[in-house]
Design a protein around this motif. Structure first.
Motif, PDB file in Angstrom:
ATOM      1  N   GLY A  88      45.765  11.837  79.831  1.00 21.39           N
ATOM      2  CA  GLY A  88      45.116  11.957  78.535  1.00 21.39           C
ATOM      3  C   GLY A  88      45.852  11.327  77.378  1.00 21.39           C
ATOM      4  N   VAL A  89      46.886  10.523  77.658  1.00 22.78           N
ATOM      5  CA  VAL A  89      47.648   9.854  76.595  1.00 22.78           C
ATOM      6  C   VAL A  89      47.235   8.384  76.554  1.00 22.78           C
ATOM      7  CG1 VAL A  89      49.929   9.227  75.729  1.00 22.78           C
ATOM      8  CG2 VAL A  89      49.595  11.427  76.901  1.00 22.78           C
ATOM      9  N   ASP A  90      46.574   7.991  75.465  1.00 18.32           N
ATOM     10  CA  ASP A  90      46.141   6.603  75.308  1.00 18.32           C
ATOM     11  C   ASP A  90      47.280   5.802  74.696  1.00 18.32           C
ATOM     12  OD1 ASP A  90      44.876   4.215  74.951  1.00 18.32           O
ATOM     13  OD2 ASP A  90      43.436   4.924  73.471  1.00 18.32           O
ATOM     14  N   ALA A  91      48.110   5.220  75.551  1.00 16.42           N
ATOM     15  CA  ALA A  91      49.305   4.527  75.072  1.00 16.42           C
ATOM     16  C   ALA A  91      49.040   3.070  74.708  1.00 16.42           C
ATOM     17  CB  ALA A  91      50.397   4.605  76.138  1.00 16.42           C
ATOM     18  N   GLU A  92      48.069   2.447  75.356  1.00 15.03           N
ATOM     19  CA  GLU A  92      47.884   1.004  75.194  1.00 15.03           C
ATOM     20  C   GLU A  92      47.554   0.615  73.759  1.00 15.03           C
ATOM     21  OE1 GLU A  92      45.751  -1.276  78.036  1.00 15.03           O
ATOM     22  OE2 GLU A  92      46.185   0.083  79.706  1.00 15.03           O
ATOM     23  N   ARG A  93      46.771   1.426  73.068  1.00 13.63           N
ATOM     24  CA  ARG A  93      46.357   1.058  71.708  1.00 13.63           C
ATOM     25  C   ARG A  93      47.490   1.233  70.700  1.00 13.63           C
ATOM     26  NH1 ARG A  93      45.326   5.445  68.499  1.00 13.63           N
ATOM     27  NH2 ARG A  93      45.236   7.479  69.543  1.00 13.63           N
ATOM     28  N   PRO A 198      46.777  -8.058  74.830  1.00  6.76           N
ATOM     29  CA  PRO A 198      46.457  -7.368  73.563  1.00  6.76           C
ATOM     30  C   PRO A 198      47.625  -6.588  72.968  1.00  6.76           C
ATOM     31  CG  PRO A 198      44.761  -6.971  75.238  1.00  6.76           C
ATOM     32  CD  PRO A 198      45.920  -7.589  75.935  1.00  6.76           C
ATOM     33  N   MET A 199      48.638  -6.305  73.762  1.00  4.99           N
ATOM     34  CA  MET A 199      49.782  -5.522  73.280  1.00  4.99           C
ATOM     35  C   MET A 199      50.917  -6.406  72.783  1.00  4.99           C
ATOM     36  SD  MET A 199      50.038  -2.828  76.433  1.00  4.99           S
ATOM     37  CE  MET A 199      48.752  -2.982  77.672  1.00  4.99           C
TER      38      MET A 199
END
Length: 253
Positions: A88-93, A198-199
């Motif tokens: 549940g951790v959205d790290a990519e953004r 994108p990162m």
């Protein structure tokens, strides 16, 4: 900006410190090392073991920067991102990967294991994850950087030069099979580059902008003083500088 450096391996309270202070920061920046050091965090009763991604990733308001001083294994980084996403951790953004960081490639891991094996009783106890050889190639100026993934032509040209040299060593010195140049290029450009693109950005600009805006920045390293390449118990040290000076160069301050 705040940086915490331990004395021996770096774990003396550092994980607990990042637990307490990362949530008060705008940026948390990894400035050196690779995926050889695990950072364990306990947040709201949940335990997270991180290797490459900065500890601030657990907090939604924190931007995490993998700085120019880090060596990055793309496969490990993407697996870590996927593991966090499943929890549940959205790290990519919220992850900024410095284009100037260097890449770990499979031949680094292969050379790491071979050299350690041939040292015999004099072996250093390396993790065999290719971190030291990646830093060696950086110093030799034949390393590939994260930003090279954005230009397939340049990436393949650089890769061809270094693989030619690595294959000569692998086949003639260690009697091993040569690296498949095309397969390796296809994997990094076809599998890793599209997700990482994108990162990828300017980590130095991000750090300077935050500091100029008066924001809190936490600089996070791996290992500690006695494992520093220059100031540690040489040769039983890491291949980078986890001390305060290394934080400046590895984060671009």
């Amino acid at each position: 900006a705040t940086m915490v450096v331990g004395t021996q391996c770096g774990g003396e309270g550092k994980g607990r410190f990042t637990d307490l202070f990362a949530k008060e920061c705008s940026l948390v920046v990894r400035y050196q090392g690779g995926h050889n050091a695990g950072h364990t965090l306990v947040v709201n009763g949940e335990t997270f073991a991180l290797q490459l991604i900065p500890s601030g990733v657990i907090w939604d308001h924190v931007t995490c920067v993998i700085g120019n001083g880090v060596v990055v294994d793309p496969g490990v980084l993407l697996k870590e991102l996927d593991d966090l996403a499943r929890r549940g951790v959205d790290a990519e953004r919220r992850l900024l990967l410095s284009g100037n960081a260097h890449l770990i490639l499979p031949y680094h891991q292969q050379m790491d294991a071979l050299v350690e094996r041939y040292l015999g009783s004099a072996k250093l106890g390396t993790t065999k994850r290719g971190i030291g050889p990646a830093y060696a190639d950086k110093a030799l100026r034949v390393g590939l950087r994260v930003q090279d993934l954005l230009d397939p032509k340049i990436f393949r040209e650089k890769l061809a030069v270094v693989v030619k040299e690595k294959n000569a060593v692998l086949t003639r010195v260690y009697n091993r099979l040569p690296i498949d140049l095309e397969e390796l290029g296809d994997r990094y450009l076809g599998e890793y580059a599209p997700r990482l693109a994108p990162m990828i950005g300017d980590g130095i600009d991000a750090v300077h902008s935050a500091l100029e805006a008066g924001q809190h920045v936490l600089l996070e390293g791996a290992q500690a003083t006695f494992l520093d390449l220059d100031h540690g118990t040489y040769p039983f040290v890491t291949s980078s500088n986890p001390t305060a000076g290394g934080a400046c160069t590895g984060a671009g301050i």
